[in-house]
Scaffold this motif. Structure first.
Motif, mmCIF file in Angstrom:
data_model
loop_
_atom_site.group_PDB
_atom_site.id
_atom_site.type_symbol
_atom_site.label_atom_id
_atom_site.label_comp_id
_atom_site.label_asym_id
_atom_site.label_seq_id
_atom_site.Cartn_x
_atom_site.Cartn_y
_atom_site.Cartn_z
ATOM 1 N N ASN A 166 0.822 -1.211 0.000
ATOM 2 C CA ASN A 166 0.000 0.000 0.000
ATOM 3 C C ASN A 166 0.856 1.262 0.000
ATOM 4 O O ASN A 166 0.581 2.204 -0.739
ATOM 5 C CB ASN A 166 -0.945 0.026 1.198
ATOM 6 N N LEU A 194 0.547 1.067 -4.131
ATOM 7 C CA LEU A 194 -0.845 1.491 -4.319
ATOM 8 C C LEU A 194 -1.021 2.994 -4.176
ATOM 9 O O LEU A 194 -1.558 3.646 -5.082
ATOM 10 C CB LEU A 194 -1.748 0.744 -3.325
ATOM 11 N N TRP A 195 -0.597 3.585 -3.092
ATOM 12 C CA TRP A 195 -0.836 5.009 -2.851
ATOM 13 C C TRP A 195 -0.106 5.901 -3.856
ATOM 14 O O TRP A 195 -0.696 6.853 -4.362
ATOM 15 C CB TRP A 195 -0.511 5.382 -1.420
ATOM 16 N N ALA A 200 -1.957 5.516 -7.117
ATOM 17 C CA ALA A 200 -3.280 6.136 -7.027
ATOM 18 C C ALA A 200 -3.164 7.657 -7.138
ATOM 19 O O ALA A 200 -3.983 8.304 -7.802
ATOM 20 C CB ALA A 200 -3.965 5.736 -5.724
ATOM 21 N N TRP A 203 -6.943 2.413 -9.538
ATOM 22 C CA TRP A 203 -6.129 1.906 -8.445
ATOM 23 C C TRP A 203 -6.913 1.870 -7.139
ATOM 24 O O TRP A 203 -6.681 0.978 -6.312
ATOM 25 C CB TRP A 203 -4.866 2.750 -8.279
ATOM 26 N N THR A 204 -7.788 2.847 -6.929
ATOM 27 C CA THR A 204 -8.555 2.882 -5.679
ATOM 28 C C THR A 204 -10.019 3.176 -5.976
ATOM 29 O O THR A 204 -10.366 3.635 -7.063
ATOM 30 C CB THR A 204 -8.021 3.981 -4.722
ATOM 31 N N ARG A 205 -10.865 2.923 -4.987
ATOM 32 C CA ARG A 205 -12.293 3.216 -5.142
ATOM 33 C C ARG A 205 -12.531 4.715 -5.270
ATOM 34 O O ARG A 205 -13.417 5.146 -6.002
ATOM 35 C CB ARG A 205 -13.076 2.703 -3.938
ATOM 36 N N GLU A 206 -11.742 5.499 -4.554
ATOM 37 C CA GLU A 206 -11.900 6.950 -4.619
ATOM 38 C C GLU A 206 -11.618 7.453 -6.034
ATOM 39 O O GLU A 206 -12.339 8.291 -6.568
ATOM 40 C CB GLU A 206 -10.973 7.655 -3.609
ATOM 41 N N ASN A 207 -10.538 6.931 -6.630
ATOM 42 C CA ASN A 207 -10.239 7.303 -8.016
ATOM 43 C C ASN A 207 -11.339 6.832 -8.953
ATOM 44 O O ASN A 207 -11.698 7.522 -9.907
ATOM 45 C CB ASN A 207 -8.897 6.722 -8.452
#
Length: 160
Positions: free
Chosen positions: A31, A35-36, A39, A64-68
């Motif tokens: 992460n 990941l971060w 993202a 990459w993330t749900r927020e994106n």
């Protein structure tokens, strides 16, 4: 044989605890290091993307993330709404232009309709004209045959 004080009793829980801590460390490391940062880079790219690019990315749902994913979806939906609004405004503008009977677009539309009507009528006229010529030729041939038969009858039997 094995009791709580025995070394064998604690080997399995300690091994699972070590495995759990190792997996937790790997996840945290992934992460933080993968990941971060990806993202954050993706978020900057999403902000710079054109409507066509964001619609393709949103269609693949490759974030990459749900927020994106949420931000990308909102941007794609905004693009679709903007395109629909632009099409609606263009249609309203075109309808207003076509409503004026003296506008170039209205006259062009009427000319196209007239040309299509003329072409279909012209084709139908040519078909009927050719059929009339064939019928006229058949009638002429029939009348000639009748005249030949009358002349033969007059020569052979004296019948007029």
């Amino acid at each position: 044989m094995y009791g709580e004080d025995s070394l064998h009793f604690w080997i399995i829980p300690i091994a699972f605890l070590a495995l759990g801590v190792t997996i937790f460390v790997i996840i945290i490391e992934y992460n933080i290091n993968v990941l971060w940062p990806n993202a954050a880079t993706e978020l900057e790219e999403i902000k710079k993307m054109s409507c066509d690019e964001i619609k393709v990315k949103d269609g693949n749902n490759d974030y990459w993330t749900r927020e994106n994913g949420k931000i990308g979806k909102e941007k794609a939906d905004g693009c679709v709404e903007a395109e629909l609004a632009a099409k609606k405004a263009e249609k309203e503008k075109q309808d207003a232009i076509l409503a004026d009977p003296n506008s170039l677009e209205s006259l062009t539309r009427d000319l196209k309709k007239f040309q299509e009507l003329y072409n279909s009528t012209s084709a139908s006229y040519k078909l009927h004209a050719s059929q009339a010529e064939i019928l006229k030729q058949n009638v002429t041939d029939f009348e000639n045959q009748v005249e030949q038969i009358k002349s033969k009858l007059a020569k052979e039997y004296g019948v007029k």
